[in-house]
Design an enzyme around this catalytic site. Structure first.
Site, PDB file in Angstrom:
ATOM      1  N   ASP A  17       0.833  -1.205   0.079  1.00 56.32           N
ATOM      2  CA  ASP A  17      -0.182  -0.153   0.008  1.00 56.32           C
ATOM      3  C   ASP A  17       0.854   1.255  -0.179  1.00 56.32           C
ATOM      4  OD1 ASP A  17      -2.371   1.618   0.556  1.00 56.32           O
ATOM      5  OD2 ASP A  17      -2.055   1.736   2.302  1.00 56.32           O
ATOM      6  N   SER A  18       0.237   2.414  -0.391  1.00 52.04           N
ATOM      7  CA  SER A  18       1.017   3.679   0.039  1.00 52.04           C
ATOM      8  C   SER A  18       1.781   3.899   1.252  1.00 52.04           C
ATOM      9  CB  SER A  18       0.176   4.837  -0.413  1.00 52.04           C
ATOM     10  OG  SER A  18      -0.995   4.988   0.510  1.00 52.04           O
ATOM     11  N   CYS A  80      -4.059  -1.566  -1.786  1.00 50.48           N
ATOM     12  CA  CYS A  80      -4.486  -0.245  -2.029  1.00 50.48           C
ATOM     13  C   CYS A  80      -5.599   0.088  -3.489  1.00 50.48           C
ATOM     14  CB  CYS A  80      -2.891   0.476  -2.364  1.00 50.48           C
ATOM     15  SG  CYS A  80      -3.207   2.089  -3.175  1.00 50.48           S
ATOM     16  N   GLU A 159      -3.024   8.611   8.452  1.00 51.46           N
ATOM     17  CA  GLU A 159      -1.393   8.361   8.571  1.00 51.46           C
ATOM     18  C   GLU A 159      -0.940   9.359   9.743  1.00 51.46           C
ATOM     19  OE1 GLU A 159       0.938   6.892   6.689  1.00 51.46           O
ATOM     20  OE2 GLU A 159      -0.353   5.935   5.395  1.00 51.46           O
ATOM     21  N   CYS A 191     -11.212   2.981   0.217  1.00 54.56           N
ATOM     22  CA  CYS A 191      -9.516   3.349   0.430  1.00 54.56           C
ATOM     23  C   CYS A 191      -9.151   2.406   1.761  1.00 54.56           C
ATOM     24  CB  CYS A 191      -9.458   4.537   0.480  1.00 54.56           C
ATOM     25  SG  CYS A 191      -7.637   5.003   1.141  1.00 54.56           S
ATOM     26  N   HIS A 193      -7.184   2.910   3.903  1.00 53.47           N
ATOM     27  CA  HIS A 193      -7.015   3.657   5.196  1.00 53.47           C
ATOM     28  C   HIS A 193      -8.332   3.944   5.953  1.00 53.47           C
ATOM     29  CE1 HIS A 193      -3.203   4.707   3.418  1.00 53.47           C
ATOM     30  NE2 HIS A 193      -2.918   5.527   4.386  1.00 53.47           N
TER      31      HIS A 193
HETATM   32  N1  DGL Z   1      -4.714   3.345   0.805  1.00 50.17           N
HETATM   33  C1  DGL Z   1      -4.857   3.648  -0.511  1.00 50.17           C
HETATM   34  C2  DGL Z   1      -6.119   3.252  -1.063  1.00 50.17           C
HETATM   35  O1  DGL Z   1      -6.785   2.439  -0.822  1.00 50.17           O
HETATM   36  C3  DGL Z   1      -4.105   4.787  -0.886  1.00 50.17           C
HETATM   37  C4  DGL Z   1      -4.189   6.092  -0.034  1.00 50.17           C
HETATM   38  C5  DGL Z   1      -3.376   7.297  -0.657  1.00 50.17           C
HETATM   39  O2  DGL Z   1      -2.124   6.836  -0.422  1.00 50.17           O
HETATM   40  O3  DGL Z   1      -3.956   8.044  -1.136  1.00 50.17           O
HETATM   41  O4  DGL Z   1      -6.378   3.900  -2.241  1.00 50.17           O
END
Ligand code: DGL
Length: 277
Positions: A17-18, A80, A159, A191, A193
């Protein structure tokens, strides 16, 4: 030949993931597939992915997959949504191992469980702009109405660890206001996150809206994928290296602390690597 096959069975799963978002998927894999080892990569130097172009996300994803392949993983989970939306289909033909993203499993369950056919999706600008959820949901259930909303401030708030902060609640109220008037019965947390903001989102949306976390179905889909390829770990081999290993491109200590606050196991270290090299 048999030996190589057995070896593959005991190889880890690569998850990326990011940043910390993919930990919500790793956590689910740990729960549902406790025999499987994991190598996780969080691209903390280049987060967020959600506001970057398709070309950039494809380039980043290629670098990370290359890194995970070199680590000897047997399958890859693109944990992600943005990378799943922009890079997965582009990269899949280049890969020698099974790969699964998070969008398809999430879209499928939402399409199957909505009762009134009105589904909301929240995600990054990239994911929402790509329309991938609408497309995937319509493949399973063409009679649904899908409403998307990009929530770009959620990722930096997560984050930062501000999961229940008053600022986060205020931001969430603004983003989710349009859904409150729209009568959706299902909201996809599109997402990785966002499941970390689940209780805030739940409070705003109320009990009547089903919150879909694609991580559950992704872990389940991974289980089936490993079985199909006959590479599921049967837990019969001794593990020589750590069950779970974590790599990041920046801020390793911060990542480790965050991971320890949400994972069911203790992480001793997150190793810093230079992914561009
Ligand atoms: N967690 C990621 C997603 O599901 C990326 C969020 C990001 O880095 O903007 O899209």
């Amino acid at each position: 030949m048999k030996q190589a096959f057995e070896k593959k069975k005991y190889a880890p799963i690569g998850v990326f993931d990011s940043g910390v978002g993919g930990l919500t998927v790793a956590r689910e894999i740990m729960r549902q597939l406790p025999q499987e080892r994991i190598i996780y990569f969080g691209d903390t130097a280049r987060v967020p992915y959600g506001s970057k172009s398709k070309e950039t996300i494809i380039r980043y994803s290629r670098q990370i997959i290359h890194f995970l392949e070199n680590k000897g993983v047997k399958a890859i989970v693109v944990a992600c949504n943005t990378a799943s939306a922009f890079a997965l289909e582009e990269i899949r033909p280049e890969m020698k191992m099974p790969v699964i993203g998070v969008v398809k499993p999430g879209a499928k369950v939402a399409a199957a469980t909505t009762k009134n056919g009105k589904i909301g999706v929240i995600g990054t600008e990239g994911t929402i702009g790509s329309q991938i959820y609408t497309e995937m949901i319509h493949r399973h259930n063409p009679d649904t109405v899908v409403m998307g909303k990009a929530c770009p401030l959620f990722v930096p708030l997560v984050e930062e660890g501000w999961l229940k902060d008053s600022v986060t609640i205020e931001v969430a109220k603004r983003y989710l206001a349009s859904f409150q008037e729209s009568d959706i019965d299902t909201l996809i947390l599109g997402c990785t996150h966002y499941p970390l903001l689940r209780s805030t989102i739940r409070e705003i949306m109320g009990e009547g809206v089903n919150l879909v976390n694609p991580a559950y179905e992704t872990a389940w889909g991974l289980k089936r994928l490993l079985e199909q390829h006959q590479i599921a770990n049967d837990g019969k081999s001794e593990v020589n290296s750590a069950m779970y290993q974590f790599f990041v491109s920046d801020a390793a200590e911060k990542f480790k602390n965050f991971a320890n606050s949400i994972l069911p196991c203790e992480i001793k270290e997150a190793r810093l690597i230079h992914i561009e090299e």
